[in-house]
Motif scaffolding. Structure first.
Motif, PDB file in Angstrom:
ATOM      1  N   ARG A 116       0.676  -1.259  -0.037  1.00  0.00           N
ATOM      2  CA  ARG A 116       0.086   0.215   0.015  1.00  0.00           C
ATOM      3  C   ARG A 116       0.698   1.315  -0.118  1.00  0.00           C
ATOM      4  O   ARG A 116       0.332   2.141  -0.461  1.00  0.00           O
ATOM      5  CB  ARG A 116      -0.924   0.002   1.112  1.00  0.00           C
ATOM      6  CG  ARG A 116      -1.932  -0.789   1.165  1.00  0.00           C
ATOM      7  CD  ARG A 116      -2.914  -1.027   2.030  1.00  0.00           C
ATOM      8  NE  ARG A 116      -4.078  -1.798   1.903  1.00  0.00           N
ATOM      9  CZ  ARG A 116      -5.324  -1.405   1.370  1.00  0.00           C
ATOM     10  NH1 ARG A 116      -5.387  -0.127   1.619  1.00  0.00           N
ATOM     11  NH2 ARG A 116      -6.160  -2.361   1.230  1.00  0.00           N
TER      12      ARG A 116
ATOM     13  N   ASN B 291      -5.770  -2.120  -5.353  1.00  0.00           N
ATOM     14  CA  ASN B 291      -6.822  -2.308  -5.879  1.00  0.00           C
ATOM     15  C   ASN B 291      -6.583  -2.256  -7.369  1.00  0.00           C
ATOM     16  O   ASN B 291      -7.611  -2.280  -8.156  1.00  0.00           O
ATOM     17  CB  ASN B 291      -8.041  -1.574  -5.242  1.00  0.00           C
ATOM     18  CG  ASN B 291      -8.279  -1.857  -4.017  1.00  0.00           C
ATOM     19  OD1 ASN B 291      -8.200  -3.048  -3.365  1.00  0.00           O
ATOM     20  ND2 ASN B 291      -8.488  -0.826  -3.071  1.00  0.00           N
ATOM     21  N   HIS B 292      -5.554  -2.496  -7.873  1.00  0.00           N
ATOM     22  CA  HIS B 292      -5.061  -2.480  -9.260  1.00  0.00           C
ATOM     23  C   HIS B 292      -4.265  -3.405  -9.755  1.00  0.00           C
ATOM     24  O   HIS B 292      -3.301  -3.619  -8.866  1.00  0.00           O
ATOM     25  CB  HIS B 292      -4.485  -1.029 -10.029  1.00  0.00           C
ATOM     26  CG  HIS B 292      -4.386  -1.027 -11.272  1.00  0.00           C
ATOM     27  ND1 HIS B 292      -3.247  -1.207 -11.676  1.00  0.00           N
ATOM     28  CD2 HIS B 292      -5.489  -0.780 -12.345  1.00  0.00           C
ATOM     29  CE1 HIS B 292      -3.364  -1.156 -13.154  1.00  0.00           C
ATOM     30  NE2 HIS B 292      -4.563  -0.772 -13.458  1.00  0.00           N
TER      31      HIS B 292
ATOM     32  N   GLY C 121     -13.006  -6.939  -6.738  1.00  0.00           N
ATOM     33  CA  GLY C 121     -12.822  -5.347  -6.559  1.00  0.00           C
ATOM     34  C   GLY C 121     -11.416  -4.863  -7.164  1.00  0.00           C
ATOM     35  O   GLY C 121     -11.165  -3.537  -6.955  1.00  0.00           O
ATOM     36  N   ILE C 122     -10.678  -5.731  -8.133  1.00  0.00           N
ATOM     37  CA  ILE C 122      -9.618  -5.056  -8.558  1.00  0.00           C
ATOM     38  C   ILE C 122      -9.504  -4.739  -9.775  1.00  0.00           C
ATOM     39  O   ILE C 122     -10.084  -5.299 -10.706  1.00  0.00           O
ATOM     40  CB  ILE C 122      -8.532  -6.422  -8.338  1.00  0.00           C
ATOM     41  CG1 ILE C 122      -8.160  -6.926  -7.124  1.00  0.00           C
ATOM     42  CG2 ILE C 122      -7.303  -6.073  -9.102  1.00  0.00           C
ATOM     43  CD1 ILE C 122      -7.381  -8.040  -7.027  1.00  0.00           C
TER      44      ILE C 122
ATOM     45  N   SER D 110       0.885  -7.961  -8.006  1.00  0.00           N
ATOM     46  CA  SER D 110      -0.134  -6.904  -8.639  1.00  0.00           C
ATOM     47  C   SER D 110       0.059  -7.150 -10.083  1.00  0.00           C
ATOM     48  O   SER D 110      -0.112  -6.214 -10.973  1.00  0.00           O
ATOM     49  CB  SER D 110       0.103  -5.738  -8.266  1.00  0.00           C
ATOM     50  OG  SER D 110       1.558  -5.301  -8.459  1.00  0.00           O
TER      51      SER D 110
END
Ligand code: SAM
Ligand code: DTB
Ligand code: SF4
Length: 344
Positions: A47, A53-54, A325-326, A298
């Motif tokens: 974070r 969230n990507h 929710g990504i 990610s």
């Protein structure tokens, strides 16, 4: 090495400060944290450096398949082994470009072209440079993986507009000789230096599930994290089983929790690098992939095949990311495919 139940917290230092002096005891202390503490620390680092969230979506194409003179013991494309893969010539320029355009239109932001060579010949490199420039003009990030590179070849790729060079260390220095004998770990480190010196970004990681120990996986991450600069991309591949190669295709796959621990350790040791959950996702449950994303992976490869082996169907990936929710470029594809909704 087993996970400890001791909840003492090793000092992971500032969340964004890349370090290049990792010791085995530092790395093991993090790897062996109680699972919740490890995931908390990995998420905190993630974070501090990335949008949690990507995820990035890359697409692969084998532009020259099989007949490779190297003896990598996991690989379907080595001429040393009797596998189902047939050798091909370097693909035609237009066919590569058409595939890249389709990959972009199907949601990929990066296009990675791979060739089964020990090293590229200069006349082949001219053709690859033209492909790189044309793919770049489609608005995609470009990556190639062509084997060992001489310094001048790295410069030519950079001049053609190449963004990333992929060249993996594959495993720990100690286990390396069990898997590959035709080129050394030092050869690989030299190629990485040539690519870096030419101004290319580096994609470098390895494989788990080839019979190595957890110590080897941690050793591979220590090697990567102590390079003069961290690779911008770190692919973690779980071995995609191949029949006919020396790596044992009847062995059990790695413990899923051990995979998550490794992703988390990579995330913490190389805080600004993108960790890619690469080959092997078709063996992973949705829950395991979700845990890997929480632990800091990610990036994924999308598309139904990698080079010669399978990858999850893109529709399954899109659904999974949606449930989590990504966001990714796959969202743009879904909107484009549903004009009535997009227009509302
Ligand atoms: N021939 C080039 C080279 O090795 O430098 C590039 C292509 S090679 C296929 C790229 C990487 O893919 C390898 O270094 C290895 O880490 C990974 N790889 C190859 N076969 C694999 C398999 N069956 N499962 C998982 N990863 C694999
Ligand atoms: C990487 O680390 N994984 C990709 C990419 N770099 C070139 C390759 C995965 C190959 C999986 C085996 C196959 O499909 O042949
Ligand atoms: Fe050749 Fe690359 Fe396969 Fe090794 S991993 S055999 S170098 S294609």
């Amino acid at each position: 090495m087993s996970a400890s139940t001791n909840s003492s917290r090793p000092d992971i230092g500032p969340l964004s400060e890349p370090r290049h002096d990792w010791t085995r005891s530092d790395a093991e202390a993090i790897y062996n944290l109680p699972f919740s503490d490890l995931i908390f620390q990995a998420q905190s680092v993630h974070r501090a450096n990335f949008d949690p969230n990507h995820i990035e979506t890359a697409s692969l194409l084998s532009i020259k398949t099989g007949g490779c003179p190297e003896d990598c013991g996991y690989c379907s494309q080595s001429a040393h082994y009797d596998t189902d893969v047939k050798a091909t010539k370097l693909m035609d320029h237009q066919a590569v470009l058409d595939t890249a355009r389709r990959a972009r239109d199907n949601g990929a932001s990066r296009f990675c072209m791979a060739a089964a060579w020990r090293n590229p010949k200069d006349r082949d490199l001219d053709r690859v440079c033209d492909m790189v420039s044309a793919v770049k003009d489609l608005g995609m990030e470009t990556c190639v993986t062509l084997g060992m590179l001489a310094p001048a070849q790295a410069h030519r790729l950079r001049d053609a507009g190449l963004d990333f060079y992929n060249h993996n260390v594959d495993t720990s220095p100690e286990f390396y000789g069990h898997i590959i004998t035709t080129r050394t770990m030092q050869d690989r480190i030299d190629t990485l230096a040539h690519a870096r010196d030419a101004g290319l970004k580096i994609c470098c990681g390895g494989i788990i599930g080839m019979g190595e120990q957890v110590d080897d996986r941690v050793g591979m991450l220590i090697l990567l994290a102590n390079l003069p600069s961290h690779p911008e991309s770190v692919p973690i591949n779980m071995w995609n089983k191949v029949k006919g190669v020396p790596v044992n295709d009847t062995a059990d796959r790695p413990d899923p929790i051990a995979l998550v621990r490794m992703v988390a350790l990579a995330r913490i040791m190389m805080p600004k690098s993108v960790v890619r959950l690469s080959a092997g996702r078709q063996y992973m449950t949705d829950e395991l992939q979700a845990l890997c994303f929480v632990a800091g992976a990610s990036s994924i490869f999308i598309g139904d095949v990698l080079l010669t082996t399978k990858n999850p169907q893109t529709v399954r990936d899109a659904e999974l990311l949606d449930r989590l929710g990504i966001r990714s470029r796959l969202d743009d594809v879904r909107v484009a495919a549903m004009p009535s909704q997009a227009a509302e």
